[in-house]
Write a protein that holds these residues in place. Structure first.
Motif, PDB file in Angstrom:
ATOM      1  N   ALA A  58      46.658 -35.385  12.459  1.00 12.92           N
ATOM      2  CA  ALA A  58      45.290 -34.859  12.388  1.00 12.92           C
ATOM      3  C   ALA A  58      44.285 -35.967  12.095  1.00 12.92           C
ATOM      4  N   LYS A  59      44.624 -36.874  11.195  1.00 14.57           N
ATOM      5  CA  LYS A  59      43.715 -37.977  10.859  1.00 14.57           C
ATOM      6  C   LYS A  59      43.483 -38.886  12.059  1.00 14.57           C
ATOM      7  N   GLU A  60      44.530 -39.187  12.806  1.00 16.58           N
ATOM      8  CA  GLU A  60      44.381 -40.032  14.001  1.00 16.58           C
ATOM      9  C   GLU A  60      43.481 -39.349  15.034  1.00 16.58           C
ATOM     10  N   ILE A  61      43.677 -38.068  15.237  1.00 12.49           N
ATOM     11  CA  ILE A  61      42.856 -37.308  16.191  1.00 12.49           C
ATOM     12  C   ILE A  61      41.407 -37.266  15.716  1.00 12.49           C
ATOM     13  N   LEU A  62      41.219 -37.034  14.427  1.00  9.23           N
ATOM     14  CA  LEU A  62      39.886 -36.982  13.831  1.00  9.23           C
ATOM     15  C   LEU A  62      39.123 -38.277  14.102  1.00  9.23           C
ATOM     16  N   PHE A  63      39.745 -39.423  13.847  1.00 11.17           N
ATOM     17  CA  PHE A  63      39.081 -40.711  14.057  1.00 11.17           C
ATOM     18  C   PHE A  63      38.794 -40.959  15.534  1.00 11.17           C
ATOM     19  N   ASN A  64      39.669 -40.491  16.404  1.00 10.56           N
ATOM     20  CA  ASN A  64      39.462 -40.611  17.846  1.00 10.56           C
ATOM     21  C   ASN A  64      38.173 -39.907  18.258  1.00 10.56           C
ATOM     22  N   PHE A  65      37.957 -38.698  17.769  1.00 13.04           N
ATOM     23  CA  PHE A  65      36.772 -37.939  18.162  1.00 13.04           C
ATOM     24  C   PHE A  65      35.508 -38.411  17.446  1.00 13.04           C
ATOM     25  N   ILE A  66      35.633 -38.917  16.239  1.00 14.65           N
ATOM     26  CA  ILE A  66      34.473 -39.496  15.546  1.00 14.65           C
ATOM     27  C   ILE A  66      33.952 -40.679  16.357  1.00 14.65           C
ATOM     28  N   ALA A  67      34.863 -41.472  16.885  1.00 13.90           N
ATOM     29  CA  ALA A  67      34.480 -42.631  17.698  1.00 13.90           C
ATOM     30  C   ALA A  67      33.753 -42.215  18.968  1.00 13.90           C
ATOM     31  N   GLN A  68      33.966 -40.990  19.437  1.00 13.95           N
ATOM     32  CA  GLN A  68      33.307 -40.482  20.643  1.00 13.95           C
ATOM     33  C   GLN A  68      32.001 -39.759  20.338  1.00 13.95           C
ATOM     34  N   GLY A  69      31.646 -39.645  19.060  1.00 17.48           N
ATOM     35  CA  GLY A  69      30.373 -39.046  18.692  1.00 17.48           C
ATOM     36  C   GLY A  69      30.450 -37.636  18.138  1.00 17.48           C
ATOM     37  N   VAL A  70      31.663 -37.084  17.996  1.00 21.56           N
ATOM     38  CA  VAL A  70      31.806 -35.763  17.395  1.00 21.56           C
ATOM     39  C   VAL A  70      31.540 -35.895  15.902  1.00 21.56           C
ATOM     40  N   GLN A  71      30.815 -34.951  15.339  1.00 17.29           N
ATOM     41  CA  GLN A  71      30.473 -34.994  13.926  1.00 17.29           C
ATOM     42  C   GLN A  71      31.600 -34.397  13.088  1.00 17.29           C
ATOM     43  N   THR A  72      31.675 -34.804  11.845  1.00 16.62           N
ATOM     44  CA  THR A  72      32.649 -34.207  10.930  1.00 16.62           C
ATOM     45  C   THR A  72      31.950 -33.155  10.087  1.00 16.62           C
ATOM     46  N   CYS A  73      32.724 -32.306   9.503  1.00 21.67           N
ATOM     47  CA  CYS A  73      32.168 -31.309   8.602  1.00 21.67           C
ATOM     48  C   CYS A  73      32.931 -31.365   7.290  1.00 21.67           C
ATOM     49  N   LYS A  74      32.541 -30.554   6.328  1.00 27.84           N
ATOM     50  CA  LYS A  74      33.232 -30.545   5.050  1.00 27.84           C
ATOM     51  C   LYS A  74      34.672 -30.127   5.281  1.00 27.84           C
ATOM     52  N   MET A  75      35.572 -30.949   4.789  1.00 31.06           N
ATOM     53  CA  MET A  75      36.992 -30.693   5.015  1.00 31.06           C
ATOM     54  C   MET A  75      37.705 -30.464   3.692  1.00 31.06           C
ATOM     55  N   SER A  76      38.798 -29.756   3.786  1.00 31.25           N
ATOM     56  CA  SER A  76      39.629 -29.497   2.619  1.00 31.25           C
ATOM     57  C   SER A  76      41.072 -29.839   2.952  1.00 31.25           C
ATOM     58  N   LYS A  77      41.612 -30.818   2.247  1.00 36.07           N
ATOM     59  CA  LYS A  77      42.995 -31.204   2.492  1.00 36.07           C
ATOM     60  C   LYS A  77      43.974 -30.347   1.694  1.00 36.07           C
ATOM     61  N   SER A  78      43.450 -29.516   0.791  1.00 36.59           N
ATOM     62  CA  SER A  78      44.357 -28.646   0.046  1.00 36.59           C
ATOM     63  C   SER A  78      44.878 -27.561   0.983  1.00 36.59           C
ATOM     64  N   ASN A  79      46.150 -27.325   0.922  1.00 38.44           N
ATOM     65  CA  ASN A  79      46.815 -26.363   1.798  1.00 38.44           C
ATOM     66  C   ASN A  79      46.590 -26.678   3.269  1.00 38.44           C
ATOM     67  N   PHE A  80      46.419 -27.921   3.574  1.00 35.91           N
ATOM     68  CA  PHE A  80      46.187 -28.365   4.953  1.00 35.91           C
ATOM     69  C   PHE A  80      47.306 -27.888   5.870  1.00 35.91           C
ATOM     70  N   ASN A  81      46.932 -27.463   7.086  1.00 32.42           N
ATOM     71  CA  ASN A  81      47.952 -27.165   8.088  1.00 32.42           C
ATOM     72  C   ASN A  81      47.464 -27.371   9.510  1.00 32.42           C
ATOM     73  N   GLY A  82      46.288 -27.978   9.716  1.00 37.10           N
ATOM     74  CA  GLY A  82      45.860 -28.227  11.080  1.00 37.10           C
ATOM     75  C   GLY A  82      44.500 -28.883  11.210  1.00 37.10           C
ATOM     76  N   ILE A  83      44.101 -29.030  12.456  1.00 34.03           N
ATOM     77  CA  ILE A  83      42.832 -29.658  12.812  1.00 34.03           C
ATOM     78  C   ILE A  83      42.025 -28.683  13.651  1.00 34.03           C
ATOM     79  N   TYR A  84      40.714 -28.717  13.512  1.00 34.67           N
ATOM     80  CA  TYR A  84      39.870 -27.796  14.272  1.00 34.67           C
ATOM     81  C   TYR A  84      38.671 -28.503  14.853  1.00 34.67           C
ATOM     82  N   LEU A  85      38.162 -27.916  15.933  1.00 38.32           N
ATOM     83  CA  LEU A  85      36.983 -28.406  16.639  1.00 38.32           C
ATOM     84  C   LEU A  85      36.106 -27.199  16.904  1.00 38.32           C
ATOM     85  N   TYR A  86      34.825 -27.287  16.582  1.00 33.59           N
ATOM     86  CA  TYR A  86      33.947 -26.135  16.838  1.00 33.59           C
ATOM     87  C   TYR A  86      32.506 -26.563  17.074  1.00 33.59           C
ATOM     88  N   ARG A  87      31.743 -25.598  17.552  1.00 29.13           N
ATOM     89  CA  ARG A  87      30.290 -25.792  17.667  1.00 29.13           C
ATOM     90  C   ARG A  87      29.609 -24.464  17.465  1.00 29.13           C
TER      91      ARG A  87
END
Length: 87
Positions: A58-87
């Protein structure tokens, strides 16, 4: 219990296709990592894509999309189980 290994490349392709199909610019999208419960509380405007995966993937994917201009939002690593993309 069966474990499904999710390929990082497949998730990146899935998310990229979603952005491309929307015809919206990358900067209109947000990406983050959290539990499915946390994601259910997001204020999603139009669409959301969620994928179960390991935290390192998930972290690798996150950095990939940040580099393309996708914004991040408030994240919670507690009970983590996936990655999401939305608008």
């Amino acid at each position: 219990m069966h474990t499904i290994t999710v390929d990082k490349t497949n998730i990146i392709e899935k998310f990229s296709n979603q952005i491309e199909l929307s015809k919206a610019p990358f900067h209109e999208w947000k990406i983050g990592i959290a539990s499915l419960e946390r994601i259910s509380r997001l204020e999603v405007q139009e669409e959301i894509v969620y994928q179960f995966c390991e935290i390192d993937t998930a972290k690798e994917i996150l950095f990939n999309f940040i580099a393309q201009g996708v914004q991040t939002c408030k994240m919670s690593k507690s009970n983590f189980n996936g990655i999401y993309l939305y608008r």
